[in-house]
Motif scaffolding. Structure first.
Motif, PDB file in Angstrom:
ATOM      1  N   ILE A  92       0.861  -1.211  -0.108  1.00  0.00           N
ATOM      2  CA  ILE A  92       0.008   0.084   0.052  1.00  0.00           C
ATOM      3  C   ILE A  92       0.854   1.074   0.034  1.00  0.00           C
ATOM      4  O   ILE A  92       0.727   1.989  -0.902  1.00  0.00           O
ATOM      5  CB  ILE A  92      -0.862  -0.120   1.193  1.00  0.00           C
ATOM      6  N   GLU A  93       1.852   1.236   0.878  1.00  0.00           N
ATOM      7  CA  GLU A  93       2.395   2.574   1.024  1.00  0.00           C
ATOM      8  C   GLU A  93       3.412   2.859  -0.111  1.00  0.00           C
ATOM      9  O   GLU A  93       3.558   4.161  -0.559  1.00  0.00           O
ATOM     10  CB  GLU A  93       3.179   2.662   2.322  1.00  0.00           C
ATOM     11  N   MET A  94       4.183   2.003  -0.464  1.00  0.00           N
ATOM     12  CA  MET A  94       4.924   2.340  -1.410  1.00  0.00           C
ATOM     13  C   MET A  94       4.513   2.459  -2.906  1.00  0.00           C
ATOM     14  O   MET A  94       5.071   3.500  -3.618  1.00  0.00           O
ATOM     15  CB  MET A  94       6.091   1.050  -1.674  1.00  0.00           C
ATOM     16  N   PRO A  95       3.770   1.862  -3.178  1.00  0.00           N
ATOM     17  CA  PRO A  95       2.820   2.198  -4.611  1.00  0.00           C
ATOM     18  C   PRO A  95       2.247   3.398  -4.587  1.00  0.00           C
ATOM     19  O   PRO A  95       2.325   4.237  -5.380  1.00  0.00           O
ATOM     20  CB  PRO A  95       1.828   0.952  -4.767  1.00  0.00           C
ATOM     21  N   MET A  96       1.596   3.910  -3.228  1.00  0.00           N
ATOM     22  CA  MET A  96       1.110   4.943  -3.320  1.00  0.00           C
ATOM     23  C   MET A  96       1.947   6.454  -3.279  1.00  0.00           C
ATOM     24  O   MET A  96       1.830   7.414  -3.887  1.00  0.00           O
ATOM     25  CB  MET A  96       0.243   5.403  -1.879  1.00  0.00           C
ATOM     26  N   LEU A  97       3.269   6.182  -2.669  1.00  0.00           N
ATOM     27  CA  LEU A  97       4.229   6.967  -2.992  1.00  0.00           C
ATOM     28  C   LEU A  97       4.885   7.108  -4.295  1.00  0.00           C
ATOM     29  O   LEU A  97       4.954   8.222  -4.755  1.00  0.00           O
ATOM     30  CB  LEU A  97       5.430   6.552  -1.894  1.00  0.00           C
ATOM     31  N   ARG A  98       4.699   6.241  -5.169  1.00  0.00           N
ATOM     32  CA  ARG A  98       5.366   6.412  -6.480  1.00  0.00           C
ATOM     33  C   ARG A  98       4.169   7.009  -7.259  1.00  0.00           C
ATOM     34  O   ARG A  98       4.426   7.784  -8.084  1.00  0.00           O
ATOM     35  CB  ARG A  98       5.339   4.824  -6.717  1.00  0.00           C
ATOM     36  N   VAL A  99       2.821   6.888  -6.890  1.00  0.00           N
ATOM     37  CA  VAL A  99       1.839   7.538  -7.746  1.00  0.00           C
ATOM     38  C   VAL A  99       1.900   8.953  -7.140  1.00  0.00           C
ATOM     39  O   VAL A  99       1.816   9.867  -8.049  1.00  0.00           O
ATOM     40  CB  VAL A  99       0.372   7.014  -7.289  1.00  0.00           C
ATOM     41  N   ARG A 100       2.064   9.429  -6.020  1.00  0.00           N
ATOM     42  CA  ARG A 100       2.315  10.720  -5.448  1.00  0.00           C
ATOM     43  C   ARG A 100       3.628  11.575  -6.175  1.00  0.00           C
ATOM     44  O   ARG A 100       3.359  12.265  -6.720  1.00  0.00           O
ATOM     45  CB  ARG A 100       2.613  10.797  -4.121  1.00  0.00           C
ATOM     46  N   ASP A 101       4.473  10.568  -6.391  1.00  0.00           N
ATOM     47  CA  ASP A 101       5.548  11.326  -7.110  1.00  0.00           C
ATOM     48  C   ASP A 101       5.522  11.588  -8.742  1.00  0.00           C
ATOM     49  O   ASP A 101       6.071  12.366  -9.281  1.00  0.00           O
ATOM     50  CB  ASP A 101       6.853  10.325  -7.040  1.00  0.00           C
ATOM     51  N   VAL A 102       4.603  10.572  -9.248  1.00  0.00           N
ATOM     52  CA  VAL A 102       3.935  10.979 -10.538  1.00  0.00           C
ATOM     53  C   VAL A 102       3.198  11.970 -10.819  1.00  0.00           C
ATOM     54  O   VAL A 102       3.358  12.959 -11.520  1.00  0.00           O
ATOM     55  CB  VAL A 102       3.429   9.673 -11.358  1.00  0.00           C
ATOM     56  N   LEU A 103       2.228  12.241  -9.824  1.00  0.00           N
ATOM     57  CA  LEU A 103       1.126  13.340  -9.854  1.00  0.00           C
ATOM     58  C   LEU A 103       1.810  14.549  -9.506  1.00  0.00           C
ATOM     59  O   LEU A 103       1.191  15.586 -10.020  1.00  0.00           O
ATOM     60  CB  LEU A 103      -0.042  12.990  -9.107  1.00  0.00           C
ATOM     61  N   PHE A 104       2.631  14.401  -8.552  1.00  0.00           N
ATOM     62  CA  PHE A 104       3.122  15.760  -7.932  1.00  0.00           C
ATOM     63  C   PHE A 104       4.824  15.743  -7.740  1.00  0.00           C
ATOM     64  O   PHE A 104       5.204  15.483  -6.699  1.00  0.00           O
ATOM     65  CB  PHE A 104       2.579  15.949  -6.627  1.00  0.00           C
TER      66      PHE A 104
END
Length: 108
Positions: A71-83
């Protein structure tokens, strides 16, 4: 220095690995403990308190690491792509101040 110590020392590598996931372990330890406490106390019955605590700590670490990886690491990757990171204004200002020469007063 850190990599030299951890590359040869298995206990240090294990502690560094658990330390990397420590926040996720912290986040899940209460829900996992609350979910396990009643059933485990009935299941363990006459076993020692120390064994039950060791089992709880092990399960907390396993669930926390799984939480981080799934959960946490995939969401951090999404955050880095979006922001994407744009740099810090404070860091830019600090670098500009370092480039300017400072005036030294001689008190002699």
């Amino acid at each position: 220095l850190y990599t030299k110590i951890t590359s040869r020392n298995y206990p240090m590598r294990l502690m560094a690995y658990i330390g990397f996931f420590s926040y996720s372990i912290y986040l899940v330890h209460f829900p996992v403990g609350a979910w396990l406490f009643s059933p485990m106390s009935r299941w363990l019955g006459g076993l020692t308190w120390g064994f039950g605590m060791l089992l709880c700590i092990t399960l907390h670490c396993i669930v926390g690491i799984a939480f981080a990886k799934l959960i946490e690491m995939p969401m951090l990757r999404v955050r880095d792509v979006l922001f994407p990171s744009q740099g810090s204004a404070l860091g830019t200002r600090y670098e500009e101040e370092q480039d300017t020469p400072t005036k030294v007063h001689n008190s002699t």
